[in-house]
Design an enzyme around this catalytic site. Sequence first.
Site, PDB file in Angstrom:
ATOM      1  N   ASP A 212       0.830  -1.202   0.000  1.00 36.47           N
ATOM      2  CA  ASP A 212       0.000   0.000   0.000  1.00 36.47           C
ATOM      3  C   ASP A 212       0.867   1.256   0.000  1.00 36.47           C
ATOM      4  OD1 ASP A 212      -2.747   1.256   0.500  1.00 36.47           O
ATOM      5  OD2 ASP A 212      -1.594   2.038   2.182  1.00 36.47           O
ATOM      6  N   GLU A 271       1.580  -0.503  -4.968  1.00 41.76           N
ATOM      7  CA  GLU A 271       0.606   0.544  -5.279  1.00 41.76           C
ATOM      8  C   GLU A 271       1.403   1.834  -5.450  1.00 41.76           C
ATOM      9  OE1 GLU A 271      -3.403   2.732  -3.526  1.00 41.76           O
ATOM     10  OE2 GLU A 271      -1.741   2.241  -2.208  1.00 41.76           O
TER      11      GLU A 271
END
Length: 558
Positions: A212, A271
Site C-alpha cells: 500500500d 501501489e
Amino acid sequence: MGSQASERLWWRDAVIYQIYPRSFADGDGDGTGDLAGVRSRLDYLADLGVDAIWFTPWYLSPMADGGYDVADYRVIDPAFGTLAEAEELIAAALAVGIRTIVDIVPNHVSDQHQWFQAALAARPGSPERARFWFHPGRGPGGAEMPTRWASPFNGETWTRTKNPDGTPGEWYLHLFSSAQPDLNWDHPDVRREHEDVLRFWFDRGVAGVRIDSAALLVKDPALPEEPANPGPGEHPASDRDELHDIYRSWRTVADSYPSDVTSGERILVGEVWLPDVDRFVRYLRPDELHTAFNFDFLARPWDAAELRESIDATLASHAPVGAPATWVLSNHDVTRPVTRYGRADSGFSFEAKRMGTPTDLELGRRRARAAALLSAALPGSLYIYQGDELGLPEFEELDNTLRQDPMFLRSGGVDPGREGCRVPLPWSGDAPPFGFSPAGAAPTWLPQPPEWAELTVEKQLADPGSMLALYRALLRIRRAEPGLGDGPMIWFPAGDDVLAFRRGPRFACVVNLSDRPVPLPGHERVLLTSGPLAGADLPSDTAAWLHAAPQRSTQHDQ
C-alpha cells in the site's frame, strides 16, 4: 500454464481477483464479510477462472480506514476470523488452483499499535518516539504544524499531542488520517519489523504481497515544505530515492523462498501512483518489485486516443526493465466502471470526486463490458475488483450517516468517499442481504440497494447475456488462447476512434469507441463480443475478440 517455468512465473500473466473481506461473503451472520464466507465461495472464484486472490487488510484494526490502520500484522481481526482460519483458507484456495496475496501497509500503522501507544506514553526524544515522526511545532509556543504537507485524505497532516500534565506537546505526522501515524523508515526497527512480517506471511503460504502507498514511505528528515513543482525525487514525502534500497531488501526476502511448481515465485506488487513513467518503472527493476498497479490506464476517460496513449506509454516504459504491465479498471478506492464510464467526464481522479455527479448507467454498462474485453486482451496481468464481474454500479444513494470513510469525513462531505464501491456483494435471492449473509443474520454493515436483485450471482449465472457470463467467457478464452497474457501486441489501423490490435498469430481485439458502427476487420470467426453485432458491423461502445484471417488476406495488418 503447463510448464514448470510458467508456474514459477505465474504472476506475469495472472488474473488476480481483489477481495474486500468486509463485503465479499458473511459466514457467521454478523453482517460483516469474513474468511469463512470467502472459503465458502472458493468454487465460485475457481469457476470464474482467476489465478489468485488479493485480500485488502484482514489484520487486527480499529477500522478507522477500512483496515488500512493496522494494529497487529500477526493477528486476524476478530470480525474476519482467526489466524488458523487464514492459514486454512490459504491452503484451501491453493487446493483449487488459486494463490493468495496479502496487503502490507508500510507507510503507517494504527494509532492503537503498541509501538505508537508506547510512543505517546514516552518523552520527547525517546527511543519509542524515534520510530515515528514526532516533532516540535513552529511559531510561538510550538503552536504551528511542522509542515503544511498535503494529505490524500484532505485535512491536516500533523496532530498535536498532550504532555502528561495536560499541556500541548509535540506533533506527529500522518499523511492520511490522524488514526494512521506515519512510520520513520530511517529507523532500523521499522525495517526489521516489516521484513519479519513478510516472512511471517510467506511462511504461511501466501504467494505475494501488495504494498500500500508504496512510494510514500521515506520522508526528507529536514521536513522542508513541498516545492511548487518538485523535480524527480524532490518531493519531501513521495518517491524518494532511498525507497529503492528498502524494496531491494524486500526482494531479497521474497527470493529467499523456494520457487517450485506449487508455490511459484513470491511476488511484490506495488501501489505506486506516479505521473512520471520513468520514475514509476524504477520500482520494477529486476531486483525490486515484480509488478506495480497501472493507474494511468484506470484514470483515462473512454476515449480511443487517450487509452491508446496510455497503453503505448505503459508498454514502452515496462519494456526496458522486462516487467509485465498490469491492467485494472477499478479497486476499493475507485468509482466503479459502470458508473464512471456513464459520465460526461469518464476519467477518474480523486480530486474530481463530488457528490451528485449524473451518470447514464446503460451507457456505462455497455462501455464497461467493452473495457473488460479490452483490458483482458492487453499484455501482462489482469486485476478484477470484486463485483465488477457482476456489473455492479457505484451505490451513490448511501445515507450520509452511514459513511465512515475518512475521505468523506475530512472533506466535510464534499468528497463522497469510497463506501459506494464497498457495498456487500449480492449472491442470491430477491431481497437484501441477497445471500451475502445466512438466514436470520444481522443487517449488512452497509445496506444493499434493492434493485441489485437483478444483479445477483444466481440471476446472472442463469442469463447468458449477463456481465458475469461475459467475464466467465473472457477468462476462459484468455486462458486458452496462446497469444493472450504475457507477450507482444501489434496495433493495426481500423478507423478513427477504434482500437485494434493482434496478439499472437491469430488473435485480434477490436474496440469501437466511436459514435457509429464500424466494419469488423477480416476474420475467420468471432470468439466473443461485449454486445450484439449489427450484421457485419461492430456497434458503438462495443468490443470483439476475433480469430483473425491470415495476414495476407487483410490490408489492415502491419
